[in-house]
Write a protein that holds these residues in place. Structure first.
Motif, PDB file in Angstrom:
ATOM      1  N   ASN A 153     -23.257  65.473  97.209  1.00 14.38           N
ATOM      2  CA  ASN A 153     -23.782  66.430  96.225  1.00 14.38           C
ATOM      3  C   ASN A 153     -23.036  67.762  96.313  1.00 14.38           C
ATOM      4  O   ASN A 153     -22.804  68.415  95.306  1.00 14.38           O
ATOM      5  N   ARG A 154     -22.670  68.148  97.508  1.00 14.43           N
ATOM      6  CA  ARG A 154     -21.976  69.416  97.723  1.00 14.43           C
ATOM      7  C   ARG A 154     -20.513  69.322  97.303  1.00 14.43           C
ATOM      8  O   ARG A 154     -19.969  70.235  96.698  1.00 14.43           O
ATOM      9  N   TRP A 155     -19.862  68.215  97.659  1.00 11.10           N
ATOM     10  CA  TRP A 155     -18.424  68.087  97.437  1.00 11.10           C
ATOM     11  C   TRP A 155     -18.057  67.211  96.248  1.00 11.10           C
ATOM     12  O   TRP A 155     -16.890  67.092  95.896  1.00 11.10           O
ATOM     13  N   GLY A 156     -19.004  66.548  95.664  1.00 10.86           N
ATOM     14  CA  GLY A 156     -18.699  65.619  94.584  1.00 10.86           C
ATOM     15  C   GLY A 156     -18.479  64.223  95.131  1.00 10.86           C
ATOM     16  O   GLY A 156     -18.462  63.991  96.340  1.00 10.86           O
ATOM     17  N   HIS A 157     -18.321  63.291  94.234  1.00 14.88           N
ATOM     18  CA  HIS A 157     -18.172  61.886  94.588  1.00 14.88           C
ATOM     19  C   HIS A 157     -17.016  61.695  95.565  1.00 14.88           C
ATOM     20  O   HIS A 157     -15.976  62.314  95.430  1.00 14.88           O
ATOM     21  N   GLY A 158     -17.208  60.841  96.514  1.00  9.92           N
ATOM     22  CA  GLY A 158     -16.137  60.539  97.450  1.00  9.92           C
ATOM     23  C   GLY A 158     -16.508  59.384  98.350  1.00  9.92           C
ATOM     24  O   GLY A 158     -17.675  59.142  98.612  1.00  9.92           O
TER      25      GLY A 158
ATOM     26  N   PRO B 290     -11.178  58.203  95.978  1.00 10.56           N
ATOM     27  CA  PRO B 290     -12.444  57.636  96.441  1.00 10.56           C
ATOM     28  C   PRO B 290     -12.689  56.172  96.116  1.00 10.56           C
ATOM     29  O   PRO B 290     -13.600  55.575  96.661  1.00 10.56           O
ATOM     30  N   SER B 291     -11.902  55.561  95.267  1.00  7.80           N
ATOM     31  CA  SER B 291     -12.174  54.168  94.907  1.00  7.80           C
ATOM     32  C   SER B 291     -10.913  53.322  95.048  1.00  7.80           C
ATOM     33  O   SER B 291      -9.787  53.832  94.965  1.00  7.80           O
ATOM     34  N   LEU B 292     -11.133  52.033  95.219  1.00  6.73           N
ATOM     35  CA  LEU B 292     -10.008  51.106  95.312  1.00  6.73           C
ATOM     36  C   LEU B 292      -9.167  51.156  94.037  1.00  6.73           C
ATOM     37  O   LEU B 292      -7.939  51.124  94.101  1.00  6.73           O
ATOM     38  N   ALA B 293      -9.824  51.258  92.887  1.00  2.22           N
ATOM     39  CA  ALA B 293      -9.083  51.323  91.620  1.00  2.22           C
ATOM     40  C   ALA B 293      -8.147  52.530  91.598  1.00  2.22           C
ATOM     41  O   ALA B 293      -6.978  52.412  91.197  1.00  2.22           O
ATOM     42  N   GLU B 294      -8.644  53.695  92.030  1.00  4.00           N
ATOM     43  CA  GLU B 294      -7.810  54.906  92.038  1.00  4.00           C
ATOM     44  C   GLU B 294      -6.697  54.800  93.077  1.00  4.00           C
ATOM     45  O   GLU B 294      -5.579  55.271  92.844  1.00  4.00           O
ATOM     46  N   ILE B 295      -6.987  54.211  94.226  1.00  7.04           N
ATOM     47  CA  ILE B 295      -5.959  54.003  95.255  1.00  7.04           C
ATOM     48  C   ILE B 295      -4.861  53.108  94.693  1.00  7.04           C
ATOM     49  O   ILE B 295      -3.671  53.405  94.831  1.00  7.04           O
TER      50      ILE B 295
ATOM     51  N   GLY C 168       0.612  52.209  92.689  1.00 10.61           N
ATOM     52  CA  GLY C 168       1.275  51.286  91.761  1.00 10.61           C
ATOM     53  C   GLY C 168       1.047  49.824  92.076  1.00 10.61           C
ATOM     54  O   GLY C 168       1.963  49.015  91.952  1.00 10.61           O
ATOM     55  N   MET C 169      -0.175  49.484  92.479  1.00 12.77           N
ATOM     56  CA  MET C 169      -0.519  48.094  92.785  1.00 12.77           C
ATOM     57  C   MET C 169      -1.735  47.674  91.973  1.00 12.77           C
ATOM     58  O   MET C 169      -2.484  48.524  91.499  1.00 12.77           O
ATOM     59  N   VAL C 170      -1.939  46.376  91.865  1.00 14.24           N
ATOM     60  CA  VAL C 170      -3.210  45.876  91.341  1.00 14.24           C
ATOM     61  C   VAL C 170      -4.227  45.960  92.474  1.00 14.24           C
ATOM     62  O   VAL C 170      -3.857  46.008  93.660  1.00 14.24           O
ATOM     63  N   ARG C 171      -5.504  45.992  92.137  1.00 12.10           N
ATOM     64  CA  ARG C 171      -6.545  46.195  93.148  1.00 12.10           C
ATOM     65  C   ARG C 171      -6.498  45.176  94.291  1.00 12.10           C
ATOM     66  O   ARG C 171      -6.629  45.549  95.453  1.00 12.10           O
ATOM     67  N   GLY C 172      -6.321  43.924  93.978  1.00  6.21           N
ATOM     68  CA  GLY C 172      -6.295  42.894  95.025  1.00  6.21           C
ATOM     69  C   GLY C 172      -5.166  43.122  96.025  1.00  6.21           C
ATOM     70  O   GLY C 172      -5.359  42.984  97.239  1.00  6.21           O
ATOM     71  N   ASP C 173      -4.001  43.478  95.507  1.00  8.06           N
ATOM     72  CA  ASP C 173      -2.863  43.751  96.396  1.00  8.06           C
ATOM     73  C   ASP C 173      -3.096  45.029  97.197  1.00  8.06           C
ATOM     74  O   ASP C 173      -2.720  45.112  98.370  1.00  8.06           O
ATOM     75  N   ALA C 174      -3.716  46.022  96.570  1.00  8.74           N
ATOM     76  CA  ALA C 174      -4.003  47.275  97.284  1.00  8.74           C
ATOM     77  C   ALA C 174      -4.991  47.012  98.417  1.00  8.74           C
ATOM     78  O   ALA C 174      -4.819  47.531  99.523  1.00  8.74           O
ATOM     79  N   ARG C 175      -6.018  46.202  98.171  1.00  5.19           N
ATOM     80  CA  ARG C 175      -7.001  45.880  99.215  1.00  5.19           C
ATOM     81  C   ARG C 175      -6.300  45.190 100.385  1.00  5.19           C
ATOM     82  O   ARG C 175      -6.526  45.526 101.544  1.00  5.19           O
ATOM     83  N   LYS C 176      -5.444  44.213 100.095  1.00  4.78           N
ATOM     84  CA  LYS C 176      -4.702  43.513 101.152  1.00  4.78           C
ATOM     85  C   LYS C 176      -3.813  44.481 101.922  1.00  4.78           C
ATOM     86  O   LYS C 176      -3.720  44.408 103.152  1.00  4.78           O
TER      87      LYS C 176
END
Length: 148
Positions: free
Chosen positions: A50-55, A97-102, A107-115
């Motif tokens: 709440n203080r710093w925003g979503h994360g 804060p999210s896998l999608a943003e990471i 420059g990866m798709v989410r599945g590759d970024a998670r791996k």
């Protein structure tokens, strides 16, 4: 990272929560270590958000280090050499804060970024993504306050 204002300053209890997450504990493990109820721990984390925003927990730990609210860990030698792609990923985990943003940031798709994150956790010796952030500061691969 912007300078911390009085209204952005975390309480000692909130900083203790982040410190335990940085040590690699889960929310449940951190609550037990702090001898508080899991719901109380979650409330502290909610107040931080709440203080710093979503994360994510990792981005909150990063912000606490980057703003000087948590002392940087002592420098230690990294267990391996990290290449440019791994360092970009490390920074993305710290800042997004999210896998999608990471995934977008590196420059990866989410599945590759998670791996790739799992591989980086293993290579760095990290238990969690929040622990990865602490190790990033200990290995001096993430810039300390004023170095970014």
């Amino acid at each position: 990272m912007p300078r911390i204002t009085q209204t952005d300053q975390l309480t000692p209890a909130q900083l203790r929560c982040l410190t335990h997450l940085a040590d690699g504990l889960t929310h449940i493990g951190a609550a037990h270590a702090l001898r508080i109820k899991v719901q109380t721990f979650r409330t502290h984390m909610l107040h931080i958000r709440n203080r710093w925003g979503h994360g994510s927990s990792a981005t909150l730990v990063h912000r606490a280090y980057a703003t000087g609210q948590m002392a940087l860990p002592d420098a230690v030698e990294a267990p391996a050499v990290f290449d440019a792609a791994e360092l970009r990923l490390w920074n993305a985990v710290a800042e997004h804060p999210s896998l999608a943003e990471i995934a977008i940031a590196v420059g990866m798709v989410r599945g590759d970024a998670r791996k790739a994150i799992y591989a980086l956790l293993e290579k760095a010796g990290a238990k969690t993504e929040s622990h990865l952030i602490k190790l990033g500061y200990a290995y001096r691969v993430l810039p300390g306050p004023g170095q970014g």
